[in-house]
Design a protein around this motif. Structure first.
Motif, mmCIF file in Angstrom:
data_model
loop_
_atom_site.group_PDB
_atom_site.id
_atom_site.type_symbol
_atom_site.label_atom_id
_atom_site.label_comp_id
_atom_site.label_asym_id
_atom_site.label_seq_id
_atom_site.Cartn_x
_atom_site.Cartn_y
_atom_site.Cartn_z
ATOM 1 N N PRO A 277 0.816 -1.226 0.000
ATOM 2 C CA PRO A 277 0.000 0.000 0.000
ATOM 3 C C PRO A 277 0.843 1.268 0.000
ATOM 4 O O PRO A 277 0.451 2.266 -0.597
ATOM 5 C CB PRO A 277 -0.841 -0.133 1.281
ATOM 6 N N TRP A 278 1.997 1.238 0.655
ATOM 7 C CA TRP A 278 2.826 2.452 0.704
ATOM 8 C C TRP A 278 3.349 2.807 -0.683
ATOM 9 O O TRP A 278 3.291 3.966 -1.101
ATOM 10 C CB TRP A 278 3.986 2.228 1.665
ATOM 11 N N PHE A 279 3.855 1.820 -1.402
ATOM 12 C CA PHE A 279 4.400 2.056 -2.734
ATOM 13 C C PHE A 279 3.319 2.571 -3.671
ATOM 14 O O PHE A 279 3.533 3.535 -4.430
ATOM 15 C CB PHE A 279 5.007 0.756 -3.270
ATOM 16 N N HIS A 280 2.162 1.953 -3.635
ATOM 17 C CA HIS A 280 1.095 2.386 -4.539
ATOM 18 C C HIS A 280 0.498 3.717 -4.093
ATOM 19 O O HIS A 280 -0.057 4.445 -4.926
ATOM 20 C CB HIS A 280 0.025 1.295 -4.625
ATOM 21 N N ASN A 281 0.625 4.049 -2.818
ATOM 22 C CA ASN A 281 0.151 5.353 -2.364
ATOM 23 C C ASN A 281 1.025 6.479 -2.920
ATOM 24 O O ASN A 281 0.516 7.476 -3.439
ATOM 25 C CB ASN A 281 0.149 5.396 -0.827
ATOM 26 N N VAL A 282 2.344 6.338 -2.823
ATOM 27 C CA VAL A 282 3.222 7.377 -3.365
ATOM 28 C C VAL A 282 3.145 7.403 -4.894
ATOM 29 O O VAL A 282 3.262 8.476 -5.505
ATOM 30 C CB VAL A 282 4.678 7.181 -2.889
ATOM 31 N N SER A 283 2.914 6.252 -5.512
ATOM 32 C CA SER A 283 2.749 6.223 -6.968
ATOM 33 C C SER A 283 1.475 6.956 -7.368
ATOM 34 O O SER A 283 1.451 7.683 -8.365
ATOM 35 C CB SER A 283 2.703 4.778 -7.470
ATOM 36 N N ALA A 284 0.412 6.752 -6.588
ATOM 37 C CA ALA A 284 -0.852 7.427 -6.871
ATOM 38 C C ALA A 284 -0.701 8.939 -6.748
ATOM 39 O O ALA A 284 -1.313 9.708 -7.506
ATOM 40 C CB ALA A 284 -1.937 6.925 -5.919
ATOM 41 N N MET A 285 0.103 9.376 -5.813
ATOM 42 C CA MET A 285 0.338 10.810 -5.654
ATOM 43 C C MET A 285 1.017 11.379 -6.901
ATOM 44 O O MET A 285 0.683 12.485 -7.358
ATOM 45 C CB MET A 285 1.190 11.048 -4.410
ATOM 46 N N GLU A 286 1.961 10.633 -7.466
ATOM 47 C CA GLU A 286 2.616 11.085 -8.691
ATOM 48 C C GLU A 286 1.670 10.997 -9.881
ATOM 49 O O GLU A 286 1.741 11.822 -10.803
ATOM 50 C CB GLU A 286 3.878 10.260 -8.957
ATOM 51 N N TRP A 287 0.795 10.009 -9.881
ATOM 52 C CA TRP A 287 -0.239 9.896 -10.931
ATOM 53 C C TRP A 287 -1.064 11.173 -10.976
ATOM 54 O O TRP A 287 -1.314 11.742 -12.049
ATOM 55 C CB TRP A 287 -1.115 8.688 -10.622
ATOM 56 N N LEU A 288 -1.499 11.639 -9.829
ATOM 57 C CA LEU A 288 -2.301 12.862 -9.767
ATOM 58 C C LEU A 288 -1.468 14.092 -10.126
ATOM 59 O O LEU A 288 -1.906 14.946 -10.908
ATOM 60 C CB LEU A 288 -2.887 13.011 -8.358
ATOM 61 N N SER A 289 -0.283 14.185 -9.562
ATOM 62 C CA SER A 289 0.548 15.365 -9.795
ATOM 63 C C SER A 289 0.884 15.521 -11.275
ATOM 64 O O SER A 289 0.887 16.646 -11.799
ATOM 65 C CB SER A 289 1.834 15.265 -8.969
ATOM 66 N N PHE A 290 1.173 14.428 -11.949
ATOM 67 C CA PHE A 290 1.496 14.496 -13.377
ATOM 68 C C PHE A 290 0.336 15.084 -14.165
ATOM 69 O O PHE A 290 0.520 15.969 -15.013
ATOM 70 C CB PHE A 290 1.852 13.101 -13.903
ATOM 71 N N ARG A 291 -0.851 14.623 -13.912
ATOM 72 C CA ARG A 291 -2.018 15.107 -14.650
ATOM 73 C C ARG A 291 -2.330 16.562 -14.331
ATOM 74 O O ARG A 291 -2.695 17.339 -15.232
ATOM 75 C CB ARG A 291 -3.217 14.211 -14.337
ATOM 76 N N LEU A 292 -2.185 16.937 -13.088
ATOM 77 C CA LEU A 292 -2.435 18.330 -12.735
ATOM 78 C C LEU A 292 -1.379 19.243 -13.361
ATOM 79 O O LEU A 292 -1.695 20.356 -13.810
ATOM 80 C CB LEU A 292 -2.432 18.495 -11.209
ATOM 81 N N ASN A 293 -0.142 18.795 -13.380
ATOM 82 C CA ASN A 293 0.912 19.593 -14.009
ATOM 83 C C ASN A 293 0.654 19.775 -15.503
ATOM 84 O O ASN A 293 0.858 20.865 -16.056
ATOM 85 C CB ASN A 293 2.277 18.943 -13.793
ATOM 86 N N VAL A 294 0.240 18.709 -16.169
ATOM 87 C CA VAL A 294 -0.028 18.799 -17.606
ATOM 88 C C VAL A 294 -1.159 19.786 -17.865
ATOM 89 O O VAL A 294 -1.092 20.617 -18.789
ATOM 90 C CB VAL A 294 -0.368 17.414 -18.178
#
Length: 1501
Positions: free
Chosen positions: A1147-1164
Motif C-alpha cells: 500500500p505504501w508504494f502504490h500510495n506514493v505512486s498514486a500521488m505522482e499519478w495525480l501530480s502528473f495530470r495536474l501539471n499537464v
C-alpha cells in the motif's frame, strides 16, 4: 532591422564527429566480440541466447551469457515489444531525414539553391559540416544494426552502449533545436528552412529514444523471458503474506505507462467503486520485495566488510579491525537507481530556469510587436511550453524514483534490524529495550529514507545557483549578478549555525522519544500489575514528565524551523533589494523586462535557499539516526562459538558435554583477579544419550543459567560445550505467540494428525480444547493474555514435544500446573512420549527428582552435588535440606480462560476523513481562535508580495530606450517603496510561522495527553484484546506526525490556496480571457482529485495498519529470541518478517505512486493553461495590454503548474496525514474504568479493618458475546482468616481474584468488603487498600527500591526489613549500590524466583488487611517456599489471606477451602470437613498427590 546571420564556430561539429566515431568504434568492437562468442559456443554445441544475463533477481548484465539448459526444447518465437518497435521506427525516420539533409547539403554546396548556404552548414567550414552529418548518418545506420542484433539475440535489455548513444543523441538534438530557436527569435526576418525542421523533428524522435534508453527494456517476449519472469515469484508465500496476490503492474508497464503512471489505472478503477482491501493491492515488483532487498543489502554489507578487512590488513599489525560502514553499504545498494534519479533531477532543475530566462525576451517582444513577427512570439511561447513539459516529466520521475529508493532502503534496514534483534546477546538486549528498537524501525528508518528524497538537492543546488547567476548576468550585468550571488551566499550562510543547532535538537528529541517509548512500552506490558497495585497515577505522571522533556526539545526545534521559514519566504525580497540596489549604484538600467526576469529568478532561488537548510537538517537527522542504527547493528551478538554442535550419531554416547565451563552474564565486569561476576564456574557435566537429568537448587543458584550455557545464551569465558542433535527448549516464563493454539504447537512444522493428537494427549490439552468454543483453533491474545499460567506452560511443552528434537531443555516446566496435570505431564511426556530423548529439566517439585537418572544440585553458580536420588540423600551434604521441605508438599490447580477470538482486527475508518476530525484538530487549542490570525498573516504576506512586484513592474520603464520611470519618480524612491513592501511581507511570514508552530505543538500536546489519559484509564479488557504494537504505533509514529508534520501540512494547504488565488488575480488582471480555459481546467483538476482521493486515502490507511504487525511481530520475536534460537527457527521468523514488510510496502508504494499519478495530470493541465495564456498574450493586438504587467502575469504563470498541483497535492497529503490524527482520536475516546475516587463515597481511612469478603450472587463474563465465567457465586470469606481456592483449569479461580480488585466488573451480584459494596467506591480506594502477589512476577526498569516502593511511602529501614523477610536482604546487601542496585527491563537481571520474592516484598511493605496470593511461590524451591509460607503466616496472621496455589501445603493449613468447578461453587468448608468426605473434590486432590509422592515418602523415611 534584422541582424546578419552569424558564423558559428566549428569546434562543436568536430566534437560531434569524434563522439560519433567513438560510438561506431565501440559498436564495431562489441559486434566482433559477439561473433567470437557465438563461434566458440557453436563449436561447443551450445546455443547462445543473446548478450544478456538474466539473474533471478531480475538484474541484467549486458556483457555475459545467460546459463543455458542444453536439453531444453526452446521455441524461438521472439515477439518484439513496443519499445523495440518504437526504437526501429524512430531510428529509420531519423536516418531518412538526415540522409535528406545530407543530400540537400551536397546539392547546395554544388551550386543548387535548395537551402541557403548560410544555413546549410552548422559552422563556417563545409568539411566540418559534411563530416558531422556523414558521421550522424553512419551512427544511425549502426544503431539499426545494433537493434537488429538485439532482436536476433532476444535480449530483454538494450545494450548499454546503444542506450548511452540515444541519451547523447537526445542532448545533441536538444542543443541544435535550442540553437535554431534562439537564432530564429533573434533574427525574426529569416524563414524556417530544412535544417530547422530537421532539428525539431530530430528532437521529437530523440525524445522517444531517450525514454526508451532510460527504461532499458526491449519488451521482447520469449520462452526464456517468460521462464525468468516466473522465477521471480517466490516458490512459497512468506508468512504474513497473502496467498492470492496480484502481479505487479509496475514491472510490466510500458514506457508511456511509466511516464504517465497510467499503470495505476486498474487500481483506481477498483478504489473508486469500493474501499480498497489489502488483497486488492497488487504486489510490489521484485526489486522492491523485502527478500530481494534484504539479500542485496546483506551482500553490500559483506562487500564492505571484505573491503574493510583488506584495508585493515594493510594497516599496522596491531591495529584493531573496523566495523563495516553502513553509509557505504547504503550507497552500494542505491547507487544505480540514485544515478538515474540524479539525472532526472538535474534535467528538471535546468528546465525550470528556461522560463525566467525567456521572460525578458517575451516582454521585449510585447513592447515591440510592430517590429517583430508573430512567429517569433509563438516560438517563445513554444520554448516556455517545451521547458514546462520537460520539467513536468523529469520532476515527476525523480520524485517517484526517490520515493521508490526510500521504500527499498526502508525494507532493507527494517529486515536488517529485525535479523539483528534475533541474535542480540543478553547484555546487548538489556541495553536496547523494545521501545528503543521500535523507534529504530518506525522513526530512525523513516528519517534515513527522507534523506534519500532530499539527496537530489545535492546535484540540483549548484545547477540552480549557476543558472540563476547566468540569467542575472545576462539581464543585469556583472554588478547585479555578483550582488545577487553575495546576497544568496549570505542567506545560505545564515542557515549553517541554525542547522548545527537543529542537529543537536534532533539528537535530544530522539533521546527523549526513546525514553518515553521505553517507559510507555514497559507500562503497557505491565498494565495488569500497575492496576492491581493502584499505581495508575504514579506511572501516568512519569510518562507526562518524560513527554514534557520531549516537548521542550520539540518546541526549540520547531521554533528554529519557524526562523528558517522566515528566511525562506523573505530571501527573495532581501536578495532582490540588494541586487537592485547594486544595479542602481552601478548605473545599470532597470527595465520592466529585466526586473521581472530577475524577480522570477529570485523566486526560483527560493528552492535552493530553502532546500539547503532542509538538506542540512535532514542530513543532521539522518546522521543521528544512521549512527543510532549503526550502533545497534554493531552490538554484541550471541557468542557463536560458545557451543560446538556435533552431528548426531556415531560412537559418541554423550549428547551434552561441558568441560571446565566458566560463564558470565556480565563478561565485561569479570577481571583476572576477581570472579565475583562469574555466573557459573567449574562446570563439568556429561549427559548420555537418552538420560533424564534433573537440576535443582535454591533461588539464584544458577539453574536456569546452566540451561543457558547449553543453549549458548550466556557468554562463555572458558571451557568447552558440545551438543549433539537438535534441541527443544521450554523457558521458565512462558513465551506464547499471538495466533491459534494449533499454530503455537506446530511452530512451523507441518501438521501430522497422528503425531499432533499424541502430543496433545501427552500434554493434557484435550480437556482444555473441550472448554474452548473453537478448540485448538482458539486465538491466543498477546503474550497469551487469555490463557492461564498452566495452559501457557502446557502449550509451550506441547510445542517442544511436537518438534521431535533430540535434546529437551525444560526450565521448571511444572511450576504453573496443578498436581494432577503435573503428574500427567511427567508420566506421559517425560516418561512416555519423550522416554528415548535426552532431557535436562530444572524443577522445584522434589517429587519429580527420584525418576531422574542423574540429579545436579546447583549452589552459588557451581555444581555442588551430582548423583541419583538415593545417593544424594545418603551423602547428607545439603540435598536433603531441599527435599525435607517436601514432606508436606502436595498439589494445586490452574486458572481460567476465555475462548474464541480475543484480539480484534485493528480499527479502520473507511470513506473520507470526517469533518469532525478536522474540527477536533483545529479547535483543540483555545477553540481554534488563533487559526484566523494564521490565515490573515499569510494573506497579508501574499498581498504585500504581489504589491511589491506589481510596483516594480509598473514603475520601471518598459524598455531600455525610455530611461524615465513610468510614475515620474526616481529609481531610488521606487526601490525604497519596494523594500518597505518586501520587509512588511517578510514580517507577516515570521508572525505566521510562529503562530503555526505554537498552535501545532500545543494541539499535538493536547491530543497526546488526552490519548495517554484514555489509554491508562482503559479497562483491562482493552489491553487483553489490543496488541501493544497498536498502541505503541500511535504513541510513536502517529504522534511524530502530530508533533512535526500535521500543523505544517494543514498550513501549507491554506498557504497554497492563497498563493494560487493571488496568481489567478494577477493573470486575470492582464487578460480575463484566461478564465475561459482556467475554469474548465480547474473543474477537471477537481474531478481528478475526487477520483484520486478514495484510493489514496484507503492506501494510506492500509499502510498505517500494516505497519503495526511488523512492530508487533518484532516485539514478540524479541521476547522469545532465546526460544527461537534454541529451536533453530531464526530463518523462518525472518521470512515471516519479510512477508510483513512486503504487506506494508504494497500500500505504501502504490500510495506514493498514486500521488505522482495525480501530480502528473495536474501539471499537464496547468501547463496547458499557461500555454493558452502565452498564446493569448502573443495574439492580442498591441496597446490592449501593458507589456510590463503582462510580463508580471507570465512571471507568476511560470509557477502556475507548481501552484495548481501543490494545492491538490497539499490537500491530499494533509488528508493522508490526518489519518494519524484520526487514529490518535480513536484512542482518546476509549471506554474508561470506573472513577479512581468518588468523593462522596470514600471509605474510612482504616477500611478494611476486619477483611470480611462477602460474595452475593456474583456473575462475571468478560464480554457480551462470551459465556459467564463465574455463575451465582454466593459465600463469605470471614475476616482475619486464611481461605484457599482450588479447582481445575478453567474453573474461575483467577477470575474470582480479578473480581475482588474489579479488574473485571460484575454483570450481576455484588462483592461486599467490611459492609461496603466495592462497586460503589473508587478504584483507587479499593485497590490501594488490598495487596496481591500475582502469578507472573513483574519488575520495572530502575532500582530495587523503586520496584518495592514506587510511591516512596516507606523508609529505607522498612524496605530493608521487607527484603530480609522475603529472603533477599543478603543478596541486595552484596550489591555495591545496595537499594539503588539496577533492575533491567522486565527484571531480566534477576531470576524468576527472585522476581517473585520482590513481589512478596511489596506486599510485606503494604501490610494490607486483605492479601491475595495467586501462585505466589510457584517459581521458588521448596525450602524457600517453606520459609516464605512461615513469613506469610506470621506477618499476615491477623489478616485475611486468599490463596490460589498448586502446592497443597499452602492451602491445607487454610481455615477454609473454596473449590470451584465450571464457574460454580463445588465445595466450601474447612479442610478437615472436606477430607472427611471421601468423595469430595478436595479429598481426590490429596489422594492424587499421595499416590504421586508415595515413592518420595519411602525415600524420606
Amino acid at each position: 532591422m534584422a541582424l546578419p546571420w552569424p558564423e558559428l564556430p566549428c569546434f562543436p561539429a568536430y566534437l560531434l564527429v569524434c563522439v560519433q566515431l567513438v560510438f561506431l568504434g565501440v559498436l564495431l568492437l562489441a559486434s566482433l566480440l559477439q561473433l567470437f562468442k557465438q563461434k566458440n559456443n557453436h563449436e561447443d554445441g551450445i546455443t547462445t541466447n543473446g548478450n544478456t544475463k538474466i539473474y533471478a533477481n531480475g538484474d541484467h548484465d549486458g556483457d555475459e551469457e545467460p546459463p543455458e539448459n542444453p536439453t531444453a526444447d526452446r521455441q524461438q518465437t521472439a515477439k518484439c515489444g513496443i519499445p523495440t518497435k518504437t526504437s526501429i521506427a524512430c531510428t529509420i525516420l531519423l536516418l531518412a531525414v538526415h540522409c535528406l539533409l545530407l543530400l540537400s547539403m551536397l546539392l547546395s554546396f554544388s551550386g543548387h539553391n535548395i537551402i541557403s548556404p548560410a544555413l546549410a552548414g552548422s559552422c563556417s567550414s563545409r568539411i566540418g559540416t559534411l563530416a558531422s552529418e556523414i558521421a550522424q548518418v553512419l551512427s544511425l545506420a549502426a544503431s539499426l544494426f545494433a537493434i537488429r542484433n538485439v532482436i536476433k539475440a532476444e535480449s530483454t535489455m538494450f545494450p548499454w552502449m546503444l542506450r548511452a548513444w540515444w541519451i547523447c543523441g537526445f542532448l545533441l538534438s536538444a542543443s541544435s533545436a535550442s540553437l535554431s530557436t534562439y537564432l530564429r527569435t533573434t533574427h525574426p526576418g529569416k524563414k524556417l528552412e530544412l535544417p530547422d525542421y530537421v532539428n525539431f523533428l530530430s528532437l521529437s524522435l530523440s525524445s522517444f529514444l531517450f525514454g526508451i534508453s532510460i527504461h532499458g527494456k526491449t519488451g521482447i517476449a520469449t520462452a526464456t523471458a517468460t521462464f525468468s519472469s516466473d522465477m521471480k515469484e517466490p516458490l512459497l508465500p512468506a508468512e504474513g503474506q497473502s496467498k492470492q496476490r496480484t502481479r505487479s503492474p509496475y514491472g510490466d508497464a510500458t514506457l508511456l505507462q511509466l511516464v504517465t503512471f497510467s499503470w495505476l489505472n486498474p487500481l483506481f478503477s477498483v478504489g473508486i467503486k469500493k474501499p480498497l482491501e489489502q488483497d486488492d493491492i497488487p504486489d510490489v515488483g521484485i526489486n522492491e520485495s523485502a527478500a530481494f532487498l534484504s539479500s542485496a543489502f546483506a551482500e553490500c554489507l559483506d562487500r564492505e566488510t571484505e573491503r574493510q578487512q583488506s584495508s585493515d590488513n594493510t594497516d599496522d599489525a596491531g591495529g584493531s579491525s573496523s566495523s563495516p560502514s553502513i553509509y557505504r553499504a547504503i550507497f552500494l545498494l542505491v547507487r544505480r537507481k540514485a544515478a538515474i534519479n540524479a539525472f532526472f533531477a538535474m534535467a528538471s532543475a535546468t528546465a525550470s530556469y528556461v522560463g525566467p530566462y525567456l521572460i525578458n525576451d517575451f516582454v521585449d517582444f510585447l513592447s515591440r510587436k510592430k517590429e517583430r513577427s508573430l512567429t517569433s512570439g509563438y516560438l517563445i511561447a513554444l520554448g516556455f511550453l517545451c521547458a514546462k513539459i520537460v520539467e513536468t516529466v523529469t520532476q515527476r520521475q525523480w520524485i517517484f524514483g526517490a520515493r521508490q529508493l526510500g521504500l527499498r532502503l526502508r525494507a532493507a534496514l527494517t529486515t536488517r534490524i529485525y535479523a539483528k534483534g534475533l541474535v542480540l546477546s543478553a547484555r546487548s538486549r538489556q541495553g536496547h529495550t523494545s521501545g528503543e528498537i521500535i523507534n529504530y524501525m518506525s522513526v530512525d528508518v523513516n528519517r534515513i529514507t527522507d534523506f534519500i528524497w532530499y539527496v537530489n538537492t545535492v546535484w540540483m543546488l549548484p545547477i540552480q545557483i549557476s543558472l540563476a547567476i547566468y540569467i542575472l548576468r545576462t539581464n543585469l550585468g556583472a554588478p547585479g549578478s555578483l550582488a545577487a550571488l553575495a546576497a544568496t551566499l549570505l542567506v545560505m550562510s545564515c542557515n549553517v549555525p541554525l542547522t548545527r543547532m537543529q542537529k543537536s535538537y534532533q539528537t535530544k528529541i530522539m533521546e527523549a522519544k526513546d525514553g518515553r517509548m521505553k517507559a510507555t512500552s514497559e507500562v503497557l506490558r505491565n498494565m495488569k500489575t500497575i492496576k492491581l497495585q493502584s499505581w495508575d497515577s504514579q506511572f501516568l505522571g512519569k510518562l507526562k514528565c518524560l513527554r514534557e522533556v520531549e516537548r521542550s526539545w520539540l518546541w526549540k526545534s520547531l521554533r528554529l524551523t519557524a526562523i528558517t521559514a522566515f528566511i525562506f519566504w523573505g530571501s527573495p525580497a532581501f536578495i532582490s533589494t540588494i541586487t537592485f540596489g547594486a544595479c542602481l549604484m552601478m548605473g545599470v538600467p532597470l527595465t520592466a523586462g529585466r526586473v521581472l526576469s530577475a524577480l522570477a529568478t529570485f523566486r526560483m532561488l527560493q528552492d535552493p535557499i530553502f532546500n539547503l537548510p532542509d538538506l542540512l537538517s535532514v542530513i543532521a537527522q539522518a546522521k543521528v539516526s544512521a549512527d543510532r542504527i549503526t550502533s545497534y547493528l554493531q552490538e554484541e551478538e550471541v557468542q557463536q562459538d560458545a557451543v560446538e554442535y556435533v552431528p548426531p550419531g556415531g560412537d559418541e554416547r554423550f549428547d551434552v558435554e561441558i568441560e571446565s565451563g566458566k560463564f558470565s552474564w556480565t563478561p565485561e565486569l569479570v577481571s583476572s583477579r576477581s570472579s565475583s561476576n562469574v555466573t557459573l564456574d567449574g562446570i563439568d557435566l556429561r549427559v548420555k544419550r537418552g538420560m533424564r537429568v534433573a537440576v535443582c537448587g535454591t533461588v539464584g543458584s544458577g539453574k536456569s543459567s546452566l540451561l543457558s550455557c547449553i543453549l549458548g545464551e550466556i557468554h562463555k569465558l572458558s571451557g568447552t560445550v558440545k551438543v549433539r542433535g537438535t534441541k527443544a527448549y521450554v523457558p521458565q516464563c512462558p513465551w506464547i505467540l499471538t495466533g491459534s493454539i494449533r499454530d503455537n504447537i506446530l511452530f512451523g512444522k507441518a501438521y501430522e494428525s497422528e503425531r499432533y493428537e499424541r502430543t496433545v494427549q501427552a500434554c493434557a490439552m484435550v480437556k482444555d480444547f473441550e472448554l474452548f468454543s473453537c478448540g485448538d483453533l482458539t486465538e491466543i491474545g498477546e503474550r497469551g493474555i487469555n490463557m492461564s499460567g498452566g495452559q501457557k506452560q502446557r502449550i509451550q511443552i506441547a510445542r517442544a514435544v511436537y518438534q521431535d528434537a533430540d535434546i529437551y531443555l525444560l526450565d521448571d516446566p511444572f511450576s504453573a500446573v496443578d498436581a494432577h496435570t503435573g503428574t500427567h505431564l511427567f508420566q506421559d511426556c517425560l516418561m512416555g512420549i519423550l522416554r528415548d530423548k535426552t532431557i535436562i529439566y530444572v524443577t522445584h517439585q522434589v517429587e519429580f527428582l527420584p525418576a531422574a537418572d542423574v540429579i545436579v544440585v546447583m549452589q552459588n553458580g557451581k555444581i555442588a552435588q551430582t548423583g541419583k536420588f538415593d545417593e544424594l540423600m545418603k551423602q547428607n551434604v545439603g540435598f536433603e535440606a531441599l527435599v525435607g521441605a517436601h514432606s508436606q508438599d502436595p498439589v494445586g490447580v490452574g486458572t481460567d480462560n476465555q475462548s474464541g477470538k480475543l484480539v480484534q482486527d485493528e480499527e479502520r475508518e473507511t470513506g473520507s476523513i470526517g469533518k469532525e476530525v478536522y474540527w477536533s484538530y483545529l479547535t483543540a487549542v483555545k477553540g481554534g481562535v488563533l487559526v484566523p490570525f494564521i490565515v490573515l498573516a499569510q494573506s497579508s504576506f501574499q498581498v504585500l508580495q504581489i504589491a511589491s512586484n506589481y510596483w516594480m513592474a509598473w514603475a520601471c520603464p518598459p524598455t531600455s530606450d525610455s530611461n524615465e520611470p513610468a510614475v515620474g519618480l526616481g529609481m531610488d524612491t521606487i526601490l525604497l517603496v519596494y523594500t518597505l513592501l518586501a520587509a512588511g511581507s517578510a514580517l507577516c511570514v515570521l508572525v505566521r510561522a510562529i503562530l503555526v508552530t505554537t498552535v501545532g505543538l500545543s494541539t499535538a500536546e493536547k491530543l497526546f495527553t488526552d490519548m495517554l489519559h484514555s489509554v491508562i484509564r482503559a479497562p483491562m479488557q482493552f489491553f487483553d484484546s489490543t496488541p501493544t504494537g497498536r498502541i505503541l504505533n500511535r504513541a510513536s509514529t502517529d504522534q511524530s506526525v502530530l508533533d512535526l508534520e500535521i500543523g505544517q501540512r494543514l498550513g501549507w494547504c491554506a498557504f497554497s490556496i492563497i498563493q494560487i488565488l493571488g496568481t489567478i488575480a494577477v493573470m486575470s488582471q492582464v487578460a480575463w480571457e484566461v478564465f475561459v480555459i482556467f475554469i474548465p481546467v480547474t473543474a477537471v483538476c477537481i474531478w481528478y482529485q475526487q477520483y484520486y482521493t478514495p484510493t489514496a486515502r484507503e492506501l494510506a490507511r492500509l499502510s498505517g495498519i500494516q505497519l503495526t504487525p511488523i512492530l508487533h511481530h518484532f516485539s514478540e520475536s524479541l521476547a522469545g529470541a532465546a526460544t527461537i534460537r534454541a529451536f533453530g527457527h531464526g530463518e523462518r521468523f525472518i521470512t515471516g518478517n519479510l512477508g510483513l514488510v512486503d504487506n506494508y510496502s504494497r500500500p505504501w508504494f502504490h500510495n506514493v505512486s498514486a500521488m505522482e499519478w495525480l501530480s502528473f495530470r495536474l501539471n499537464v493541465l496547468s501547463n496547458f493553461v499557461f500555454a493558452f495564456s502565452l498564446v493569448l498574450l502573443v495574439t492580442l493586438p498591441e496597446g490592449i495590454i501593458n507589456p510590463s504587467i503582462a510580463g508580471l502575469a507570465v512571471t507568476y504563470g511560470i509557477n502556475l503548474n507548481v501552484l495548481q498541483a501543490s494545492v491538490i497535492w497539499n490537500i491530499c497529503n494533509a488528508e493522508n496525514k490526518m489519518i494519524s490524527v484520526e487514529r490518535v482520536l480513536q484512542y482518546t475516546n476509549i471506554k474508561s474504568e470506573a472513577p479512581l475516587v468518588i468523593e462522596d463515597r470514600r471509605p474510612p481511612p482504616n477500611w478494611p479493618s476486619i477483611g470480611t469478603i462477602c460474595f452475593k450472587n456474583l456473575q462475571i463474563r468478560y464480554a457480551e458475546h462470551l459465556p459467564s465465567v463465574l455463575k451465582n457465586i454466593s459465600c463469605t470469606f470471614p475476616g482475619k482468616r486464611k481461605i484457599g481456592v482450588v479447582g481445575r483449569t478453567g474453573s474461575g479461580k483467577s477470575t474470582l481474584t480479578q473480581a475482588i480488585f474489579r479488574m473485571v466488573e460484575a454483570r450481576e451480584g455484588s462483592i461486599i468488603i467490611d459492609d461496603i459494596d466495592i462497586s460503589k467506591i473508587g478504584l483507587d480506594d479499593l485497590r490501594s487498600r488490598l495487596s496481591i502477589i500475582p502469578q507472573d512476577p513483574t519488575m520495572f526498569e530502575g532500582t530495587v527500591r523503586g520496584n518495592l516502593d514506587p510511591l516512596c511511602q516507606y523508609t529505607d529501614f522498612d524496605v530493608w526489613e521487607a527484603l530480609a523477610k522475603c529472603q533477599l536482604g543478603s543478596l541486595v546487601q552484596e550489591k555495591d549500590e545496595k537499594l539503588d542496585a539496577s533492575v533491567t527491563e522486565n527484571g531480566e537481571n534477576w531470576s524468576a524466583g527472585q522476581r517473585q520474592l520482590f513481589c512478596l516484598g511489596r506486599a510485606l511493605l503494604k501490610k494490607s488487611s486483605i492479601l491475595v496470593l495467586d501462585e505466589a511461590t510457584a517459581s521458588v524451591d521448596s525450602t524457600t517456599d517453606g520459609v516464605l509460607q512461615k513469613v506469610i503466616s506470621e506477618e499476615f496472621k491477623d489478616r485475611t489471606v486468599v490463596t490460589i496455589a498448586h502446592r497443597i501445603h499452602t492451602v491445607i493449613d487454610s481455615d477454609l477451602v473454596l473449590v470451584l468447578s465450571d464457574g460454580r461453587i463445588a465445595e466450601y468448608d474447612t479442610p478437615r470437613m472436606l477430607l472427611q468426605r471421601r468423595d469430595s473434590f478436595f479429598s481426590n486432590l490429596i489422594k492424587e498427590y499421595s499416590t504421586r509422592s508415595s515413592h518420595m515418602n519411602l525415600n524420606l523415611t
